[in-house]
Design an enzyme around this catalytic site. Structure first.
Site, short mmCIF file in Angstrom:
data_model
loop_
_atom_site.label_atom_id
_atom_site.label_comp_id
_atom_site.label_asym_id
_atom_site.label_seq_id
_atom_site.Cartn_x
_atom_site.Cartn_y
_atom_site.Cartn_z
N GLU A 444 -22.00 19.63 -8.96
CA GLU A 444 -21.80 19.09 -10.30
C GLU A 444 -20.61 19.80 -10.96
OE1 GLU A 444 -25.64 18.13 -11.77
OE2 GLU A 444 -24.83 17.02 -13.44
N GLU A 725 -31.29 26.61 -16.24
CA GLU A 725 -31.30 25.22 -16.73
C GLU A 725 -32.70 24.82 -17.18
OE1 GLU A 725 -30.34 22.47 -13.64
OE2 GLU A 725 -29.57 20.99 -15.08
C1 BGC Z 1 -26.26 18.59 -16.18
C2 BGC Z 1 -26.55 18.92 -17.61
C3 BGC Z 1 -26.08 17.75 -18.39
C4 BGC Z 1 -26.98 16.63 -18.00
C5 BGC Z 1 -26.87 15.40 -18.78
C6 BGC Z 1 -27.12 17.45 -15.79
O1 BGC Z 1 -27.06 17.09 -14.49
O2 BGC Z 1 -26.39 19.67 -15.34
O3 BGC Z 1 -26.34 20.16 -18.03
O4 BGC Z 1 -25.89 17.92 -19.72
O5 BGC Z 1 -26.96 16.37 -16.63
O6 BGC Z 1 -28.03 15.16 -19.25
#
Ligand code: BGC
Length: 860
Positions: A444, A725
Site C-alpha cells: 500500500e 492500524e
Molecule cells: C489504509 C488506511 C486508509 C484506508 C481507507 C487502508 O487500506 O491503510 O489507512 O485510510 O485504507 O479507508
C-alpha cells in the site's frame, strides 16, 4: 544581546535551489532580555531589492524577475526596542526557472514492458564525459520517470533516496540539483540507475504499473563553467548508453531489491539510448519537497539462530528503512534479507505484508564488501538472513524518511506515556517517506488523505512539516476533479478516466484533507500564503460537499450526508469494515460542520468576509441538522458509538447546555467500556478533548492511561514501538488480528500513524501548549493535571522560536517554567484559573496546589 537564530528562504537555512519566482523569507531572533519587540527588519538582496517589515513569517520577494541559474545573497538586519541590532545573511540559488532543457528525455527504446502487475527491469544509463580544462563550477540537474540514483566515477552523487520524489506526475515533477564541482575529473563516467519507482513500477494494492509512463525515462543536464569563462552543457541524448543488465537486477518498493555485485559494467551489453516520447507534460520544478535521507542507524539488539539455520536479527524498533551490511563473501554467494514487523512463534510473520515481499537479495563478489539497498525500503523491526554465517556479517539498519527537522519534545513522569510519544514519532517518521503514507510495509504505502487529515496537527507539533506538506498539498490541489472532489489517495495512482468527475470523491475526513492539513500547518507555522494557495481548492471542495450532501434530500436533511462512499469510523474496535462505513452518516455530517467552520475562519483571515459568513452559516446549519436528526431530545445519539459523541463535542456543534448533556453520555459510554477506546480514525484524535474540555478530565486521563486492549498504552505495554492500524493488531492472547473476513482484505499494519493523533492531547493539554493565532503569534499555556502525572515538559520550535512549558508538582506546590519567543505573546492559565499575558522572555511561576492530596506518583 539580540541574535538572529534562524533565517530561511523557502523554509531552508542553506542549500536552497528554487524555481519560485517569489521566494519567501522567515526568521526568528533570540534575546537575553524580557519583553523584546522587533521595531524593524530590513531585507536586502544582492540584486538591489529591499524590504522593510516587522513580519517574521513568509515575507515574500516582490522585486524584479529573478534570473535562472543565479546565486543571490540576502542580508537581514533586525532592530528591537532596546536599540540593539542583529545581522544575518543567507544565499540561495535559482534553478532553471522554467528555462528550456538542453537535453532530451531518453530511455531504452528496445525495452517493451508490457506485463501487468509487476515492476519493470531496472535501466542503467551511462555516459563518459571528458573535461580538459580547469572547472570553476559544475552542476547537474536531473529528473526521471521512475526513481533514480546517480553515480559519478563510482561514487554516489548527493544523499537523496528515491529522487525525483513522488508527485502527481501528470501535473508536476521535481528535478534535483547537485553540485559536482569537486567530483569531476579529467575523464568521467556518469552512471544513472533508474528503477520503476512510483511512476512505472508496480504500486497500490491493486499492483497497478505503468501509470505515468510506459517505461522509465531520464532527463539530465550537466552544466560546467570553466575557469576560462567558457561553458559546456552535457545533456541526455542518443550519445548515452543504456542496459537492463546492470547490478540492480530487480527493484521495487514492495518486493525489494536484487543486487548482483558480480556484474561488471564494462563487460555487459549496452545499447544506444533513444529519445522517449513522454505522453504527459508536467511542470518540471526544482525540488520543493523534503528529500528522503538516511537518518537514525540501529545496531541489532540480538541475533538468534533459527531452527532452519537462519540468522534472525532484532533491531528493537519498528521503522521504515533498509539494512546496511558488511559482508565477507565468496563470488556468487547469494544472501537473502527478509523483513517483517513482528515475530510469531519465533519466526518472521509476513502475513500482514500481503503481496509485498520486502526482500533484499545480494549476490556477492569476492572478499569484504558493503551492501545497503538504495532503490527500495521496507517497514520492519526484524530481519531474517540466509546464505551467510554470523561471523561473516556485520549488520545495522538505517531509518529512511523525509529529512524534516524534529521541532517538538514531550516527556512526563509516566514512562508508558513517554513510550507512546516515541511510538507516535516513529509512526510519523516511518510514514513520511516523500509523501504522507498510511503504512511503510504492505502493498500500500499510499497517500491516503484521511490519515494525514487527522494526524497533521500532531505531526506539526513534532516536526517542521512546512515543505513536506506544501509539496503534497500542491498535488492535492492538482488532483482535485472538475467537480470539486478530492481523490482518496494523493498522488492519484490510476490511469485518468475520460470523465474526471467519476473519480470516487473522498469525503468524511478523507477529502477534507484539503482543508484540515493546510489549517494544521497554518496554525503551526503561520504562513498565510499556504492558505491563499489552497483557498480556491477548499471552496470548490465545499461546493461539491454541499451538492452531494443535499442531493435527493429536503429541509434539514439536506445537511445530513447519505450518498457517496464513506470510510466512516474507520478501524473502530470490535466492528467490521461494514460497521465502520455504516457510521458514515454521523462522521461525514459532523465533518462537514467542522470543515465549513474552518473554511469560515480561513475566509476571515484572508479578508473574504462574505464567504466567511456563508461558511459559518453552513457550519451552523449542519451542526443543527446533526443535533436534531441524528440525536435524541436528551442528547443521546440515535446510533450510539463513542465517535458519534466525540465529534459534535470537539467540533463545537452544540449549544452549551447540550454539550454538557452530550459529554455525560460520552462519559457514561466510556465508563461502561471500562475506559477502553471505542473510536476509529475520526474520533481518536479528539476523544480525550471531548471529555477533558467538557468537565470529564478525570475520565480523559483514565482513558489515556488504560493499558489493556484496546488502548494506546496497551500497544506500548506489550512492546509496540510504533502506532498500530488496529487497536488489537496483536490481541491479548498473542495472536494477530489480520482482519480475516471483515471486508478489509487482510488489513493489519503495525506502523500506521493515524491513532497517534492523540499526541495533540499530550502537547495541548498536558503540557498545555496551544496556538491561538497562526504560527503561535499568540498562544496559550494551560497545563491540565491528572492521572497522577507529577511533571511534564513540552517544547515546540515555532516560527517565532522556542515555546516551552515545563511544570512539576512538589510538596503540593505547582511550579512552571515558560519560554516565550520574541514576536509572540503567551496567555498563561495556571491550574487555579489565574491568568497572565506574557511578552517574550523566560518565566517561572508557582502556586499552591489545590484539591489534590497525595495523588501524585513520585517520578517513576
Ligand atoms: C489504509 C488506511 C486508509 C484506508 C481507507 C487502508 O487500506 O491503510 O489507512 O485510510 O485504507 O479507508
Amino acid at each position: 544581546m539580540l541574535k538572529i537564530s534562524r533565517f530561511t528562504v523557502e523554509s531552508l537555512s542553506s542549500g536552497c535551489v528554487t524555481d519560485n519566482e517569489k521566494p519567501r523569507f522567515s526568521y526568528f531572533v533570540e534575546s537575553d532580555k524580557q519583553e523584546v519587540v522587533i521595531k524593524n527588519a530590513t531585507l536586502s538582496m544582492s540584486n538591489g531589492w529591499q524590504k522593510n517589515t516587522v513580519e517574521q513569517i513568509g515575507v515574500t520577494y516582490d522585486g524584479e524577475g529573478l534570473d535562472a541559474f543565479h546565486q543571490y545573497t540576502v542580508k537581514l538586519e533586525v532592530s528591537n526596542n532596546y536599540n540593539e541590532t542583529a545581522v544575518a545573511e543567507l544565499t540561495f540559488e535559482t534553478g532553471r526557472m522554467l528555462s528550456e532543457w538542453k537535453s532530451k528525455w531518453i530511455t531504452d527504446g528496445a525495452y517493451h514492458f508490457k506485463e501487468a502487475k509487476v515492476s519493470p527491469k531496472t535501466m542503467t544509463f551511462r555516459k563518459n564525459i571528458n573535461c580538459s580544462k580547469e572547472i570553476r563550477c559544475a552542476k547537474i540537474y536531473v529528473t526521471a520517470f521512475g526513481i533514480y540514483e546517480l553515480m559519478l566515477n563510482g561514487e554516489k552523487v548527493g544523499e537523496d533516496y528515491f529522487a525525483p520524489g513522488f508527485t502527481s506526475y501528470r501535473n508536476q515533477l521535481q528535478y534535483q540539483t547537485y553540485d559536482v564541482t569537486g567530483q569531476l575529473q579529467e575523464k568521467n563516467c556518469l552512471v544513472v540507475v533508474v528503477g520503476g519507482g512510483w511512476a512505472v513500477g508496480s504500486f497500490t494494492y491493486k499492483r497497478r504499473n505503468r501509470v505515468y509512463a510506459k517505461r522509465q525515462a531520464l532527463l539530465a543536464e550537466l552544466r560546467i563553467e570553466y575557469c576560462d569563462g567558457t561553458k559546456e552543457i552535457v545533456g541526455t541524448d542518443e550519445t548515452w548508453s543504456v542496459t537492463e543488465e546492470g547490478n540492480f537486477r530487480e527493484t521495487e518498493f514492495y518486493n525489494g531489491e536484487v543486487y548482483d555485485a558480480t556484474v561488471d559494467l564494462d563487460q555487459i551489453q549496452w545499447r544506444k539510448a533513444e529519445q522517449e516520447q513522454i505522453k504527459i507534460s508536467p511542470k518540471i520544478m526544482a525540488q520543493y519537497g523534503v528529500p528522503v535521507r538516511a537518518k537514525e542507524q540501529f545496531e541489532p539488539i540480538c541475533c538468534t539462530h533459527t531452527k532452519g539455520g537462519m540468522l534472525l536479527y532484532d533491531f528493537g524498533q519498528n521503522f521504515a528503512g533498509v539494512i546496511s551490511a558488511e559482508i565477507r563473501g565468496k563470488k556468487g554467494q547469494k544472501i537473502t534479507f527478509r523483513h517483517a514487523e513482528i515475530l510469531m512463534d519465533g519466526k518472521l510473520y509476513t502475513e500482514p505484508l500481503r503481496t509485498a515481499k520486502q526482500e533484499a537479495v545480494y549476490i556477492c563478489e569476492e572478499g569484504m564488501q558493503q551492501y545497503s539497498p538504495r532503490m527500495t525500503y521496507m517497514g520492519f523491526r526484524y530481519v531474517e538472513v540466509t546464505g551467510i554465517e554470523e561471523q561473516d556479517l556485520r549488520i545495522t539498519a538505517i531509518a529512511l524518511y523525509s529529512d524534516m527537522e524534529e521541532n517538538g519534545k514531550f516527556s512526563c513522569s509516566n514512562k508508558l506515556l513517554n513510550q507512546l510519544q516515541s511510538n507516535i514519532c516513529w509512526g510519523a517518521k516511518s510514514n513520511f517517506v516523500d509523501i504522507p503514507t498510511d503504512c511503510p510495509q504492505r502493498d500500500e504505502r499510499m497517500g491516503w488523505t484521511g490519515d494525514i487529515a487527522l494526524f497533521s496537527s500532531t505531526a506539526t507539533y513534532n516536526f517542521n512539516m512546512g515543505r513536506f506538506l506544501e509539496k503534497w498539498l500542491l498535488d492535492v490541489k492538482a488532483e482535485q476533479t472538475r467537480g470539486g472532489g478530492i481523490p482518496v489517495t494523493v498522488p492519484l495512482v490510476r490511469v485518468p478516466l475520460q470523465w474526471e468527475i467519476m473519480i470516487p470523491m473522498a469525503v468524511d475526513h478523507w477529502g477534507d484533507a484539503c482543508i484540515l492539513v493546510p489549517w494544521a500547518e497554518y496554525r503551526a507555522r503561520g504562513d498565510k500564503n499556504l492558505l491563499k494557495k489552497m483557498y480556491p481548492t477548499m471552496k470548490r471542495y465545499m461546493k461539491a460537499c454541499k451538492f452531494w450532501a443535499q442531493l435527493f434530500s429536503f429541509g434539514k436533511h439536506r445537511r445530513i450526508w447519505r450518498l457517496l462512499h464513506h470510510y466512516g469510523d474507520w478501524c473502530a474496535p470490535e466492528v467490521s469494515m461494514w460497521g465502520w462505513m455504516g457510521r458514515g452518516k454521523w462522521t461525514a455530517t459532523a465533518c462537514l460542520a467542522y470543515s465549513s467552520g474552518i473554511v469560515a475562519q480561513i475566509a476571515e483571515i484572508l479578508g473574504e468576509e462574505k464567504d466567511a459568513k456563508e461558511y459559518a452559516a453552513l457550519s451552523k446549519e449542519t451542526g443543527d441538522a446533526y443535533r436534531s436528526i441524528l440525536m435524541k431530545e436528551d442528547c443521546s445519539v440515535k446510533k450510539e458509538f463513542q465517535t458519534a459523541y466525540v465529534l459534535p463535542l470537539y467540533y463545537e456543534m452544540l449549544s452549551t447546555s447540550d454539550k454538557k448533556q452530550t459529554a455525560k453520555h460520552l462519559s457514561r459510554m466510556i465508563r461502561e467500556n471500562n475506559y477502553h477506546i471505542g473510536t476509529g480514525f475520526p474520533g481518536t484524535p479528539y476523544v480525550l478533548f471531548a471529555l477533558a474540555d467538557n468537565g470529564f478530565a478525570e475520565d480523559a486521563f483514565r482513558m489515556l492511561l488504560t493499558d489493556t486492549c484496546p488502548s494506546w498504552l496497551y500497544e506500548a505495554k506489550v512492546g509496540g514501538t510504533t502506532i498500530w492500524e488496529r487497536w488489537d493488531a496483536l490481541r491479548e492472547d498473542g495472536t494477530c488480528n489480520t482482519g480475516e473476513g471483515d471486508g478489509t482484505g487482510g488489513m493489519v499494519s503495525f506502523n500506521h500513524y493515524a491513532s497517534g493523533a492523540v499526541g495533540d492531547f499530550l502537547y495541548r493539554r498536558i503540557a498545555g501548549i496551544e496556538p491561538l493565532e497562526g504560527g503561535y503569534k499568540r498562544f496559550q499555556i494551560k497545563p491540565l493535571m491528572g492521572g497522577k502525572i507529577s511533571w511534564a515538559k513540552g517544547e515546540v520550535l515555532t516560527a517565532y522560536g522556542k515555546v516551552s512549558s515545563s511544570w512539576k508538582i512538589e510538596n503540593h506546590i505547582f511550579c512552571i517554567d515558560i519560554e516565550v519567543p520574541v514576536g509572540a505573546t503567551c496567555q498563561l492559565v495556571m491550574p487555579s484559573g489565574e491568568q497572565q499575558l506574557l511578552a517574550s522572555g523566560s518565566y517561572h511561576f508557582e502556586e499552591e496546589e489545590r484539591n489534590r492530596e497525595n495523588e501524585h506518583e513520585s517520578n517513576i
